[in-house]
Design a protein around this motif. Sequence first.
Motif, PDB file in Angstrom:
ATOM      1  N   GLY A 210     -29.573 -14.631  20.413  1.00  0.00           N
ATOM      2  CA  GLY A 210     -30.530 -13.935  19.551  1.00  0.00           C
ATOM      3  C   GLY A 210     -30.718 -14.628  18.215  1.00  0.00           C
ATOM      4  N   LEU A 211     -29.616 -14.963  17.553  1.00  0.00           N
ATOM      5  CA  LEU A 211     -29.717 -15.653  16.261  1.00  0.00           C
ATOM      6  C   LEU A 211     -30.353 -17.033  16.423  1.00  0.00           C
ATOM      7  CD1 LEU A 211     -26.249 -14.716  14.697  1.00  0.00           C
ATOM      8  CD2 LEU A 211     -28.491 -13.794  14.082  1.00  0.00           C
ATOM      9  N   ARG A 224     -37.682 -18.006   8.001  1.00  0.00           N
ATOM     10  CA  ARG A 224     -36.401 -17.948   8.721  1.00  0.00           C
ATOM     11  C   ARG A 224     -35.382 -17.124   7.958  1.00  0.00           C
ATOM     12  NH1 ARG A 224     -34.052 -23.676  10.087  1.00  0.00           N
ATOM     13  NH2 ARG A 224     -35.520 -23.555  11.845  1.00  0.00           N
ATOM     14  N   THR A 225     -35.316 -17.320   6.650  1.00  0.00           N
ATOM     15  CA  THR A 225     -34.379 -16.541   5.837  1.00  0.00           C
ATOM     16  C   THR A 225     -34.706 -15.057   5.895  1.00  0.00           C
ATOM     17  OG1 THR A 225     -34.081 -18.424   4.336  1.00  0.00           O
ATOM     18  CG2 THR A 225     -33.422 -16.267   3.526  1.00  0.00           C
ATOM     19  N   LYS A 226     -35.992 -14.742   5.838  1.00  0.00           N
ATOM     20  CA  LYS A 226     -36.404 -13.337   5.896  1.00  0.00           C
ATOM     21  C   LYS A 226     -36.074 -12.722   7.244  1.00  0.00           C
ATOM     22  CE  LYS A 226     -40.422 -10.328   5.214  1.00  0.00           C
ATOM     23  NZ  LYS A 226     -41.876 -10.285   4.877  1.00  0.00           N
ATOM     24  N   ALA A 227     -36.364 -13.457   8.327  1.00  0.00           N
ATOM     25  CA  ALA A 227     -36.104 -12.922   9.668  1.00  0.00           C
ATOM     26  C   ALA A 227     -34.605 -12.730   9.906  1.00  0.00           C
ATOM     27  CB  ALA A 227     -36.699 -13.853  10.728  1.00  0.00           C
ATOM     28  N   LEU A 228     -33.795 -13.696   9.509  1.00  0.00           N
ATOM     29  CA  LEU A 228     -32.354 -13.547   9.669  1.00  0.00           C
ATOM     30  C   LEU A 228     -31.812 -12.437   8.772  1.00  0.00           C
ATOM     31  CD1 LEU A 228     -31.257 -17.291   9.916  1.00  0.00           C
ATOM     32  CD2 LEU A 228     -31.203 -15.578  11.727  1.00  0.00           C
ATOM     33  N   GLY A 229     -32.427 -12.248   7.599  1.00  0.00           N
ATOM     34  CA  GLY A 229     -32.030 -11.135   6.749  1.00  0.00           C
ATOM     35  C   GLY A 229     -32.297  -9.793   7.402  1.00  0.00           C
ATOM     36  N   ASP A 410     -23.717 -13.863   4.105  1.00  0.00           N
ATOM     37  CA  ASP A 410     -24.343 -14.027   5.415  1.00  0.00           C
ATOM     38  C   ASP A 410     -25.817 -14.425   5.307  1.00  0.00           C
ATOM     39  OD1 ASP A 410     -21.977 -13.370   6.565  1.00  0.00           O
ATOM     40  OD2 ASP A 410     -22.528 -11.318   7.104  1.00  0.00           O
ATOM     41  N   THR A 411     -26.566 -13.750   4.429  1.00  0.00           N
ATOM     42  CA  THR A 411     -28.003 -14.020   4.317  1.00  0.00           C
ATOM     43  C   THR A 411     -28.265 -15.415   3.767  1.00  0.00           C
ATOM     44  OG1 THR A 411     -28.278 -11.667   3.827  1.00  0.00           O
ATOM     45  CG2 THR A 411     -30.187 -13.068   3.487  1.00  0.00           C
ATOM     46  N   ALA A 412     -27.377 -15.931   2.941  1.00  0.00           N
ATOM     47  CA  ALA A 412     -27.570 -17.269   2.387  1.00  0.00           C
ATOM     48  C   ALA A 412     -27.125 -18.366   3.346  1.00  0.00           C
ATOM     49  CB  ALA A 412     -26.817 -17.394   1.065  1.00  0.00           C
ATOM     50  N   LEU A 413     -26.055 -18.133   4.116  1.00  0.00           N
ATOM     51  CA  LEU A 413     -25.459 -19.215   4.889  1.00  0.00           C
ATOM     52  C   LEU A 413     -25.964 -19.315   6.327  1.00  0.00           C
ATOM     53  CD1 LEU A 413     -21.734 -19.189   3.696  1.00  0.00           C
ATOM     54  CD2 LEU A 413     -23.668 -20.530   2.866  1.00  0.00           C
ATOM     55  N   LEU A 414     -26.408 -18.222   6.939  1.00  0.00           N
ATOM     56  CA  LEU A 414     -26.914 -18.323   8.306  1.00  0.00           C
ATOM     57  C   LEU A 414     -28.165 -19.209   8.399  1.00  0.00           C
ATOM     58  CD1 LEU A 414     -26.356 -14.765   9.838  1.00  0.00           C
ATOM     59  CD2 LEU A 414     -25.117 -16.879  10.317  1.00  0.00           C
ATOM     60  N   PRO A 415     -29.151 -19.064   7.488  1.00  0.00           N
ATOM     61  CA  PRO A 415     -30.264 -20.031   7.521  1.00  0.00           C
ATOM     62  C   PRO A 415     -29.824 -21.450   7.176  1.00  0.00           C
ATOM     63  CG  PRO A 415     -30.880 -18.049   6.290  1.00  0.00           C
ATOM     64  CD  PRO A 415     -29.411 -17.986   6.499  1.00  0.00           C
ATOM     65  N   THR A 416     -28.781 -21.584   6.364  1.00  0.00           N
ATOM     66  CA  THR A 416     -28.286 -22.911   6.013  1.00  0.00           C
ATOM     67  C   THR A 416     -27.770 -23.647   7.241  1.00  0.00           C
ATOM     68  OG1 THR A 416     -27.690 -22.114   3.799  1.00  0.00           O
ATOM     69  CG2 THR A 416     -26.678 -24.168   4.533  1.00  0.00           C
ATOM     70  N   LEU A 417     -27.163 -22.912   8.184  1.00  0.00           N
ATOM     71  CA  LEU A 417     -26.698 -23.544   9.418  1.00  0.00           C
ATOM     72  C   LEU A 417     -27.858 -24.153  10.190  1.00  0.00           C
ATOM     73  CD1 LEU A 417     -24.039 -21.007  10.769  1.00  0.00           C
ATOM     74  CD2 LEU A 417     -23.623 -23.326   9.953  1.00  0.00           C
ATOM     75  N   TYR A 433     -24.883 -21.607  16.200  1.00  0.00           N
ATOM     76  CA  TYR A 433     -24.707 -20.177  16.008  1.00  0.00           C
ATOM     77  C   TYR A 433     -23.553 -19.631  16.840  1.00  0.00           C
ATOM     78  CZ  TYR A 433     -28.595 -19.800  12.868  1.00  0.00           C
ATOM     79  OH  TYR A 433     -29.405 -19.930  11.754  1.00  0.00           O
ATOM     80  N   ALA A 434     -23.136 -20.385  17.860  1.00  0.00           N
ATOM     81  CA  ALA A 434     -21.875 -20.051  18.510  1.00  0.00           C
ATOM     82  C   ALA A 434     -20.702 -20.282  17.558  1.00  0.00           C
ATOM     83  CB  ALA A 434     -21.705 -20.875  19.784  1.00  0.00           C
ATOM     84  N   ILE A 435     -20.804 -21.337  16.748  1.00  0.00           N
ATOM     85  CA  ILE A 435     -19.770 -21.578  15.730  1.00  0.00           C
ATOM     86  C   ILE A 435     -19.747 -20.439  14.711  1.00  0.00           C
ATOM     87  CG2 ILE A 435     -19.113 -23.106  13.826  1.00  0.00           C
ATOM     88  CD1 ILE A 435     -20.159 -25.446  15.507  1.00  0.00           C
TER      89      ILE A 435
END
Length: 549
Positions: A210-211, A224-229, A410-417, A433-435
């Motif tokens: 999903g992510l 992307r940042t907005k959607a992951l947020g 989380d909101t800052a680092l998930l898009p960074t990945l 995203y498995a990591i």
Amino acid sequence: MCQACAIQQTNQHGEADFLSQKTKLETERELIMEPEGTTEGETTNFAQSAATKLCQMGERTKQLGNVIQNPDRQKRIILVIVCTALLLDNMLYMVIVPIIPDYLEELQKAADHAEAVAPHSNFTNSTTTTKRNFDLQIGVLFASKAILQLLVNPISGTFIDRVGYDIPLFIGLNVMFLSTLTFAFAENYATLFLARSMQGLGSAFADTAGLALIADKYTEEKARTKALGIALAFISFGSLVAPPFGGVLYQFAGKRVPFLILAGVCLFDGILCLTVLKPFSNRERENMPVGTPMYKLMLDPYIVVVAGALTICNIPLAFLEPTIANWMEENMHASQWEIGMIWFPAFFPHVLGVYLTVKLADKYPHLQWFYAAIGMVFIGASSCTVPACKNFGQLMIPLCGICFGIAFVDTALLPTLALLVDVRHVSVYGSVYAIADISYCVAYAIGPVAAGQIVHNLGFVQLNLGMGLANVLYAPALLLLKNVTQMKPSLSERNMLLEDGPTGLYDTIKMEQREKKRKGLCTTLDENGIETFAQRSYSEEESSGGEFA
């Protein structure tokens, strides 16, 4: 002569009047007799109307299909599917908090009663041993989901990179559906353990896919940042609303009802995934190359720093969830409703943290690392103040601070990945995203088992001080990510080979096809969907001028 003409005209008018009256009478008779004589006509009309309605339904279905295939609307529908899957996973993870301990205690009391009435039984020693076993059983049951998810994630990440995102997401939803039904009808500890482990298996596929699917569909950093947020907000809502949801329904409707409701929502989400994503009809995945292996991503220092931050920032939440209830009973004499509701107010600062991070990232995208560092400082300070709280109202404040800080991280680092994969590796997001999922699972696998032992040996105060200090000390490590946003995606190999810019998962397909075209090879699919190669002359390549579809 005129008199004869007049008589003839009068006779003609009389005949006309007589004919009109006769026609009128016959028409009325036909209307009266119609129910008896028009059965065949009614059947014909009914068939025609049914055919018309079917045609209209077909046209509406076609229009709905066109709407779904619209790229922008399809993105929104996919976001709904993924957010629902994340909501379900986290609700199922936390809904057992008020249910399972009480349910296991009832089972244990029945076993103790049977042992007490047995002859030659040492009831005092068995009660002490039972209490210890009961605590261990709860800890192992709570940790089993994260442990199995931790073990499966390396496999699921590689599988997602090979087959795409839609099939693993559909598989994960199906496994979660079966897990939820197993929870509903479980009658012993072994079945509950099986259900919890199945949930970890489903989460390893559904959460990661999903992510990764969101990162693939939303290629622009702001979107992307907005959607992951938004996805993180659903994760938070599922985690924090599940305990009161499960507790209320368990008390008034029984153990099965909350799980059956979640199973119904999971079934609906799976049908929506099958209808919109059509996971088994996309033939392009047969040509999809494998992304960067997970072990290579784990050697990337930037990804290691992000994974470490995700693990450490979630340790306070993972360690407090299994220990704070006993601490509240012993130090605050808290009631059951206070214990059940203590995490719910934290949902609102978590959503606020997501909203602020998205807005700040929109204006100052180069400071993502700084937002995550601020979040870790918030978490550290809040963790250190938890033991100083004396009542329910005071305790809400540091718990809200912890969730507020986690939202920032989380909101800052998930898009960074996703950005790191775009600029340093191949743009296939399953493994990275498995990591991230592994990072969460490390905290939640250790927490239920180790937190109680740490409290018993060192104390609740030392546990919180240690978690707070770890977050504050790790925050400076995020300085390594300071220059990540200056790594322009246009400098990567992917965008140098692609003229139309990033489009997500299947970019690497174009790269391979262009390399084959350069070497004089043309790749095609035969009627059976098998990839074939044909030699192609350079003159033909130059004359075609276009790219392979």
